[in-house]
Design an enzyme around this catalytic site. Structure first.
Site, PDB file in Angstrom:
ATOM      1  N   ARG A  18       1.017  -1.131   0.031  1.00 27.62           N
ATOM      2  CA  ARG A  18       0.101   0.102  -0.042  1.00 27.62           C
ATOM      3  C   ARG A  18       0.838   1.144  -0.038  1.00 27.62           C
ATOM      4  O   ARG A  18       0.635   2.364  -0.526  1.00 27.62           O
ATOM      5  CB  ARG A  18      -0.801   0.273   1.001  1.00 27.62           C
ATOM      6  CG  ARG A  18      -2.191  -0.861   1.208  1.00 27.62           C
ATOM      7  CD  ARG A  18      -2.983  -1.081   2.243  1.00 27.62           C
ATOM      8  NE  ARG A  18      -2.170  -1.236   3.389  1.00 27.62           N
ATOM      9  CZ  ARG A  18      -2.490  -0.953   4.842  1.00 27.62           C
ATOM     10  NH1 ARG A  18      -3.538   0.058   4.924  1.00 27.62           N
ATOM     11  NH2 ARG A  18      -1.396  -1.160   5.759  1.00 27.62           N
ATOM     12  N   ASN A  36      -6.324  -2.215   2.268  1.00 22.97           N
ATOM     13  CA  ASN A  36      -6.485  -3.863   2.449  1.00 22.97           C
ATOM     14  C   ASN A  36      -7.749  -4.255   2.492  1.00 22.97           C
ATOM     15  O   ASN A  36      -8.756  -3.514   2.859  1.00 22.97           O
ATOM     16  CB  ASN A  36      -5.787  -4.436   3.684  1.00 22.97           C
ATOM     17  CG  ASN A  36      -3.916  -4.260   3.656  1.00 22.97           C
ATOM     18  OD1 ASN A  36      -3.601  -4.109   2.629  1.00 22.97           O
ATOM     19  ND2 ASN A  36      -3.450  -4.123   4.816  1.00 22.97           N
TER      20      ASN A  36
END
Length: 92
Positions: A18, A36
């Site tokens: 990320r 996520n």
């Protein structure tokens, strides 16, 4: 301008994936977010010019150095609400 939702599966959580997406998107002027997903995937919502979004999608096949990407699925998200900047969101 194009808007896409991207789902990335494999070993992509807990490996800086990320953060890699955020850095890449911010550096290239894309807007959107990354988070996520409880099933182990990473979800990306991104808007920008066609070429820059396509380059991000292509880069998602590699991602961060510790990631092991198995599959990248990108599809149009036209009509969904745009965001300003690019951020990391909480798990969905």
């Amino acid at each position: 301008m194009v808007t896409q939702r991207i789902l990335v599966s494999g070993r992509v959580q807990g490996v800086g994936y990320r953060d890699w997406v955020v850095r890449t998107a911010q550096r290239t002027g894309l807007t959107g977010w990354v988070r996520n997903v409880r099933d182990g995937r990473v979800e990306i919502f991104v808007s920008g010019d066609d070429e820059t979004v396509a380059k991000l999608v292509e880069g998602c096949h590699e991602g961060s150095p510790l990631a092991r990407v198995e599959h990248v699925e990108a599809y149009s998200a036209e009509g969904e609400k745009q965001t300003k900047g690019f951020t990391k969101r909480f798990t969905a």
